[in-house]
Enzyme design. Structure first.
Site, PDB file in Angstrom:
ATOM      1  N   ILE A 163       0.866  -1.192   0.000  1.00 28.60           N
ATOM      2  CA  ILE A 163       0.000   0.000   0.000  1.00 28.60           C
ATOM      3  C   ILE A 163       0.894   1.231   0.000  1.00 28.60           C
ATOM      4  O   ILE A 163       1.859   1.308   0.768  1.00 28.60           O
ATOM      5  CB  ILE A 163      -0.885   0.012   1.278  1.00 28.60           C
ATOM      6  CG1 ILE A 163      -1.745  -1.247   1.353  1.00 28.60           C
ATOM      7  CG2 ILE A 163      -1.721   1.288   1.358  1.00 28.60           C
ATOM      8  CD1 ILE A 163      -2.879  -1.278   0.364  1.00 28.60           C
ATOM      9  N   LEU A 164       0.574   2.191  -0.861  1.00 28.33           N
ATOM     10  CA  LEU A 164       1.398   3.401  -0.940  1.00 28.33           C
ATOM     11  C   LEU A 164       0.855   4.478   0.001  1.00 28.33           C
ATOM     12  O   LEU A 164      -0.356   4.619   0.162  1.00 28.33           O
ATOM     13  CB  LEU A 164       1.417   3.909  -2.382  1.00 28.33           C
ATOM     14  CG  LEU A 164       2.095   2.942  -3.362  1.00 28.33           C
ATOM     15  CD1 LEU A 164       1.824   3.348  -4.797  1.00 28.33           C
ATOM     16  CD2 LEU A 164       3.600   2.870  -3.096  1.00 28.33           C
TER      17      LEU A 164
ATOM     18  N   HIS B  51      -6.118  -4.295 -11.329  1.00 33.74           N
ATOM     19  CA  HIS B  51      -6.693  -5.120 -10.262  1.00 33.74           C
ATOM     20  C   HIS B  51      -7.513  -6.259 -10.890  1.00 33.74           C
ATOM     21  O   HIS B  51      -8.301  -6.010 -11.807  1.00 33.74           O
ATOM     22  CB  HIS B  51      -7.578  -4.266  -9.347  1.00 33.74           C
ATOM     23  CG  HIS B  51      -8.135  -5.054  -8.210  1.00 33.74           C
ATOM     24  ND1 HIS B  51      -7.369  -5.378  -7.103  1.00 33.74           N
ATOM     25  CD2 HIS B  51      -9.341  -5.643  -8.028  1.00 33.74           C
ATOM     26  CE1 HIS B  51      -8.099  -6.123  -6.282  1.00 33.74           C
ATOM     27  NE2 HIS B  51      -9.297  -6.294  -6.807  1.00 33.74           N
TER      28      HIS B  51
HETATM   29  C1  GAR Z   1      -2.241  -9.607 -11.458  1.00 32.71           C
HETATM   30  O1  GAR Z   1      -3.339 -10.485 -11.548  1.00 32.71           O
HETATM   31  C2  GAR Z   1      -2.679  -8.278 -10.881  1.00 32.71           C
HETATM   32  O2  GAR Z   1      -3.976  -7.901 -11.283  1.00 32.71           O
HETATM   33  C3  GAR Z   1      -2.654  -8.580  -9.404  1.00 32.71           C
HETATM   34  O3  GAR Z   1      -1.472  -9.322  -9.233  1.00 32.71           O
HETATM   35  C4  GAR Z   1      -1.232 -10.082 -10.404  1.00 32.71           C
HETATM   36  C5  GAR Z   1       0.196  -9.852 -10.832  1.00 32.71           C
HETATM   37  O4  GAR Z   1       0.544 -10.706 -11.889  1.00 32.71           O
HETATM   38  N1  GAR Z   1      -2.638  -7.384  -8.622  1.00 32.71           N
HETATM   39  C6  GAR Z   1      -3.322  -7.245  -7.483  1.00 32.71           C
HETATM   40  O5  GAR Z   1      -3.954  -8.155  -6.985  1.00 32.71           O
HETATM   41  C7  GAR Z   1      -3.228  -5.871  -6.848  1.00 32.71           C
HETATM   42  N2  GAR Z   1      -4.180  -5.762  -5.788  1.00 32.71           N
HETATM   43  P1  GAR Z   1       1.844 -10.420 -12.747  1.00 32.71           P
HETATM   44  O6  GAR Z   1       3.012 -10.249 -11.763  1.00 32.71           O
HETATM   45  O7  GAR Z   1       2.010 -11.656 -13.579  1.00 32.71           O
HETATM   46  O8  GAR Z   1       1.614  -9.185 -13.565  1.00 32.71           O
END
Ligand code: GAR
Length: 214
Positions: free
Chosen positions: A94-95, A111
């Site tokens: 969290i920033l 997200h």
């Molecule tokens: C993705 O599904 C992104 O939407 C999620 O983490 C994953 C990262 O995948 N982000 C969150 O849940 C943020 N709250 P990646 O490292 O392969 O891009």
């Protein structure tokens, strides 16, 4: 220095979304340039993806540091690389206002759910557990809440009878890889703004359907 918009990308994990941004930024005439990739996790494969693409890759650990101190280190590194916009590509911290005031309304996050449903971690898992028939992905500007900032674009996917958490997660991830580079481009082109807490994107009428992933 080129006149492309300079982005910093923050990652914590495998970085498939980072890869989608790198690939987009390397296409002919793209308006964005990724100036630096930063991770709080030294082992994040995202750092390796950056190195392979010739982009500076920086590890900044968060353990044992106050949030504001960690965030100031992020800001200092981004500023040192001339960054104007920041993309959070699976960045799991969290920033604080320390960070957000340095990049006010210039931080985008991807997200894996249709916000405001299922914020926080494991949005796909939360949707699967809730038994919804439709879920998706959201790109939003980041404010000081958890996934509460102004929504820029969303796309939907069905939840199929035969789905497992894993197959659903994969379907959402494929959507993310289209949605995030699209908003990345719009931000670089100066099309994204915020008025009274709502995001708007200055697009020709024929292209507005991309805002809802059609
Ligand atoms: C993705 O599904 C992104 O939407 C999620 O983490 C994953 C990262 O995948 N982000 C969150 O849940 C943020 N709250 P990646 O490292 O392969 O891009």
């Amino acid at each position: 220095m080129s006149d492309r918009t300079r982005f910093g990308v923050l990652v914590s994990g495998s970085g498939t979304n980072l890869q989608a941004l790198i690939d987009a930024s390397m296409t002919d005439g793209h308006p964005a340039e990724i100036a630096v990739v930063i991770s709080n996790n030294e082992e994040a494969f995202g750092l390796e993806r950056a190195r392979q693409a010739g982009i500076p890759a920086v590890h900044i650990g968060h353990k044992g540091k106050e949030r504001a101190v960690f965030d100031q280190e992020l800001v200092d590194t981004l500023v040192a690389h001339g960054v104007e916009w920041v993309a959070l590509a699976g960045f799991m911290r969290i920033l604080t206002p320390t960070f957000l005031s340095a990049f006010h309304n210039r931080v985008i996050n991807i997200h894996p759910a249709l916000l405001p449903s299922f914020p926080g971690t494991h949005g796909q898992k939360q949707a699967f557990a809730a038994g919804v028939r439709i879920t998706g992905a959201t790109v939003h500007l980041v404010d000081s809440g958890t996934d509460t900032g102004p929504i820029v674009a969303q796309g939907a996917v069905p939840v199929l009878e035969a789905d497992t958490e894993e197959t659903l997660q994969q379907r959402i991830l494929s959507l993310e890889h289209c949605l995030f580079p699209m908003v990345f481009r719009w931000a670089a082109e100066g099309r994204v703004s915020v008025t009274d807490g709502r995001a708007s994107v200055d697009l020709p009428e024929g292209e507005q359907r991309f805002l809802w992933g059609a």
